[in-house]
Structures are given as C-alpha cells and as structure tokens.
Design a protein around this motif. Structure first.
Motif: not given
Length: 149
Positions: A125-138
């Motif tokens: 996941i390269n998009h920080a807000p998406t990573a945060e929303a999914l609980g994954l590493a950016h």
C-alpha cells in the motif's frame, strides 16, 4: 455544529454537493444558518434532486429567504458545459498516458503525479491514508535517483 454555523454565517457563497445515492441528501445548512448570512448571500445546492443539503432548497427553484438566495439545482451534470466535459476527458487521458502508451503498462516511477495517484504497487500500500484505514504498513514509492549530466 457551532463552527459550521459560524462558517456559513461568514460566507457570501456556500456550495453544497453532498448527495447520497439512493438516500435523501443530508441537511448541512439549516434555516437558522441561512438567516445568519448577510443579505445578498447565495447558497448553491447541487444535491437538490435528493432533497437538498439546505432546509430551504426547492428542486429547480431559486428561493429567497431573509435576503439570501438558495438555488436548488436540478440535474447538475446536465448543466455542465460541453467544454467542461471535454476538459475533464482530456485530463483523464493525460493522466492515463503517464502510465504507458500503445496498450503497454509502463509507469514512470520518477513522475510525482504517477507516485501521487498510486494506491498500491507490487502488493504494498503506497497511499498513506489508505494504509492507515486498512491498518496496514505504508510503503512510500521513492523515485530513482536521476543521473546528472
């Protein structure tokens, strides 16, 4: 709520666009908010077809209340000029061209626009807000160093 009341009251123009497909549009601008606006102010409600974001909105009509005009736009996409549609299509084509040409996917990973619109690449996941929303590493995309001439 009080911040929104203050913000609306201090605005000469308020444009609302919150339409929810299949549901009534949420009320964002109350009658009291309109009454707090200065005479001559304007509310453009682009969600009028779904009931409107302003309590005073009437679809396809301009309502004047305490010197404020509330415009209930009916079918806003039909009101867009042809040139706006062509301009949008041109922008989309230019964006897609950054990802390759002639049917070949070949993004330029040094291009800031390509990097900025990429959500995921190679399983990361390269998009920080998406990573945060999914609980994954950016995982940021780092441009390759350009050779100096």
């Amino acid at each position: 709520y009080q911040r929104r009341v203050h913000g609306v009251a201090n605005s000469d123009v308020v444009i609302t666009t919150a339409a929810v497909p299949g549901r009534k549009s949420p009320i964002l601008v109350t009658t009291a908010m309109v009454e707090a606006m200065s005479e001559g102010s304007l509310v453009i409600d682009m969600a009028a077809d779904g009931g409107g974001n302003c309590e005073l909105t009437k679809v396809g009509e301009v309502v004047e209340h305490h010197g404020v005009r509330v415009v209930g736009m009916s079918n806003p996409p039909a009101e867009m000029g042809t040139s706006a549609s062509f301009m949008y299509a041109n922008n989309v084509m230019k964006l897609l061209a950054l990802f390759g040409s002639k049917g070949q996917l070949a993004p330029d990973w040094n291009d800031e626009v390509v990097i900025g619109v990429t959500v995921a690449r190679d399983g990361a996941i390269n998009h920080a807000p998406t990573a945060e929303a999914l609980g994954l590493a950016h995982v940021a995309i780092v441009p390759e160093a350009k050779e100096s001439v």
